[in-house]
Scaffold this motif. Structure first.
Motif, mmCIF file in Angstrom:
data_model
loop_
_atom_site.group_PDB
_atom_site.id
_atom_site.type_symbol
_atom_site.label_atom_id
_atom_site.label_comp_id
_atom_site.label_asym_id
_atom_site.label_seq_id
_atom_site.Cartn_x
_atom_site.Cartn_y
_atom_site.Cartn_z
ATOM 1 N N ILE A 156 0.773 -1.163 -0.147
ATOM 2 C CA ILE A 156 -0.181 -0.056 -0.004
ATOM 3 C C ILE A 156 0.972 1.171 -0.054
ATOM 4 O O ILE A 156 0.466 2.160 -0.730
ATOM 5 C CB ILE A 156 -1.124 -0.042 1.258
ATOM 6 C CG1 ILE A 156 -2.235 -1.263 0.882
ATOM 7 C CG2 ILE A 156 -1.728 1.502 1.445
ATOM 8 C CD1 ILE A 156 -2.976 -1.206 1.978
ATOM 9 N N ALA A 157 1.893 1.388 0.694
ATOM 10 C CA ALA A 157 2.846 2.612 0.824
ATOM 11 C C ALA A 157 3.402 2.874 -0.651
ATOM 12 O O ALA A 157 3.435 4.127 -1.014
ATOM 13 C CB ALA A 157 3.882 2.375 1.796
ATOM 14 N N GLY A 173 -0.664 10.639 -5.097
ATOM 15 C CA GLY A 173 0.181 11.744 -6.011
ATOM 16 C C GLY A 173 -0.529 12.236 -7.405
ATOM 17 O O GLY A 173 -0.670 13.098 -7.853
ATOM 18 N N TYR A 174 -0.375 10.986 -8.220
ATOM 19 C CA TYR A 174 -1.122 10.992 -9.389
ATOM 20 C C TYR A 174 -2.254 11.329 -9.773
ATOM 21 O O TYR A 174 -2.590 12.373 -10.451
ATOM 22 C CB TYR A 174 -0.506 9.966 -10.327
ATOM 23 C CG TYR A 174 -0.730 9.890 -11.852
ATOM 24 C CD1 TYR A 174 -0.297 10.765 -12.762
ATOM 25 C CD2 TYR A 174 -1.525 8.913 -11.962
ATOM 26 C CE1 TYR A 174 -0.724 10.737 -14.071
ATOM 27 C CE2 TYR A 174 -2.148 9.126 -13.571
ATOM 28 C CZ TYR A 174 -1.663 9.801 -14.406
ATOM 29 O OH TYR A 174 -2.033 9.825 -15.916
ATOM 30 N N LEU A 175 -3.112 10.630 -9.071
ATOM 31 C CA LEU A 175 -4.582 10.641 -9.293
ATOM 32 C C LEU A 175 -5.317 11.784 -8.529
ATOM 33 O O LEU A 175 -6.526 12.094 -8.721
ATOM 34 C CB LEU A 175 -5.502 9.101 -9.027
ATOM 35 C CG LEU A 175 -5.053 8.205 -10.094
ATOM 36 C CD1 LEU A 175 -5.555 6.850 -9.735
ATOM 37 C CD2 LEU A 175 -5.203 8.452 -11.453
ATOM 38 N N GLY A 176 -4.420 12.174 -7.406
ATOM 39 C CA GLY A 176 -5.151 13.134 -6.629
ATOM 40 C C GLY A 176 -6.338 12.690 -5.531
ATOM 41 O O GLY A 176 -7.010 13.450 -5.150
ATOM 42 N N PHE A 184 -9.179 5.295 -0.791
ATOM 43 C CA PHE A 184 -8.936 6.310 -1.573
ATOM 44 C C PHE A 184 -10.105 7.116 -2.174
ATOM 45 O O PHE A 184 -10.621 6.291 -2.665
ATOM 46 C CB PHE A 184 -7.594 6.260 -2.663
ATOM 47 C CG PHE A 184 -6.337 6.036 -2.050
ATOM 48 C CD1 PHE A 184 -5.593 7.051 -1.838
ATOM 49 C CD2 PHE A 184 -5.905 4.651 -1.949
ATOM 50 C CE1 PHE A 184 -3.863 6.877 -1.303
ATOM 51 C CE2 PHE A 184 -4.564 4.270 -1.509
ATOM 52 C CZ PHE A 184 -3.744 5.519 -1.036
ATOM 53 N N SER A 185 -10.110 8.477 -1.880
ATOM 54 C CA SER A 185 -11.337 8.974 -2.346
ATOM 55 C C SER A 185 -11.200 10.256 -3.246
ATOM 56 O O SER A 185 -10.170 11.039 -2.785
ATOM 57 C CB SER A 185 -12.408 9.361 -1.222
ATOM 58 O OG SER A 185 -12.685 8.052 -0.299
ATOM 59 N N SER A 186 -11.888 10.559 -4.119
ATOM 60 C CA SER A 186 -12.188 11.905 -4.890
ATOM 61 C C SER A 186 -12.315 12.813 -3.777
ATOM 62 O O SER A 186 -13.229 12.602 -3.042
ATOM 63 C CB SER A 186 -12.917 11.882 -6.046
ATOM 64 O OG SER A 186 -14.286 11.590 -5.728
ATOM 65 N N PRO A 187 -11.867 14.399 -4.098
ATOM 66 C CA PRO A 187 -12.193 15.246 -3.000
ATOM 67 C C PRO A 187 -13.878 15.467 -2.894
ATOM 68 O O PRO A 187 -14.088 15.737 -1.735
ATOM 69 C CB PRO A 187 -11.868 16.685 -3.874
ATOM 70 C CG PRO A 187 -10.716 16.086 -4.834
ATOM 71 C CD PRO A 187 -11.096 14.654 -5.096
ATOM 72 N N ASP A 188 -14.634 15.084 -3.751
ATOM 73 C CA ASP A 188 -16.190 15.146 -3.695
ATOM 74 C C ASP A 188 -16.682 13.630 -2.979
ATOM 75 O O ASP A 188 -17.926 13.791 -2.403
ATOM 76 C CB ASP A 188 -17.110 15.542 -4.644
ATOM 77 C CG ASP A 188 -16.843 14.389 -5.805
ATOM 78 O OD1 ASP A 188 -16.273 13.497 -5.766
ATOM 79 O OD2 ASP A 188 -17.399 14.512 -7.100
#
Length: 117
Positions: free
Chosen positions: A15-16, A24-27, A41-45
């Motif tokens: 995972i690390a 980093g890349y997908l944000g 991992f989740s999108s900002p919304d």
């Protein structure tokens, strides 16, 4: 039973190491679950999510997705009534999630879970 959320579970060796790509890349934001074998991992919304899993800590097989439901006992009973193979029994895990794993007729294994409040 009503499905409330679906998370795709992607198997990764570390995972690390994967974090730089997903964050980093997908944000995507790392929503650490405080377990070393799974993170989300989740999108900002919050509309897009993915879980990375190195291996499931308590189940005999890894699942392709986590399906959150509003009534895991009803989901378990219905899966058994339909004759689906239960891969991991209905269990309250040490981290507070009540879940079971079921094999779909196509062979995919799903983690059916309810988070306790």
């Amino acid at each position: 039973m009503r499905v409330t959320t679906v998370y795709t579970n992607l198997r990764v060796p570390d995972i690390a190491e994967a974090r730089s790509f997903y964050a980093g890349y997908l944000g995507l934001s790392d929503e650490s679950i405080n377990m070393d074998w799974v993170t989300r991992f989740s999108s900002p919304d919050g509309d897009a999510n993915v879980q990375l899993v190195t291996r499931d800590a308590t189940a005999p097989e890894d699942s392709v997705a986590t399906i959150r439901v509003d009534d895991v006992e009803a989901a378990y009973d219905e899966a058994r009534e339909r004759g689906y193979q239960i891969v991991h029994p209905l269990t309250t895990e040490p981290w507070g999630v009540r879940r079971f794993f079921v094999r779909a007729p196509d062979g995919n294994v799903f983690n059916i879970a309810q988070h306790r409040d």
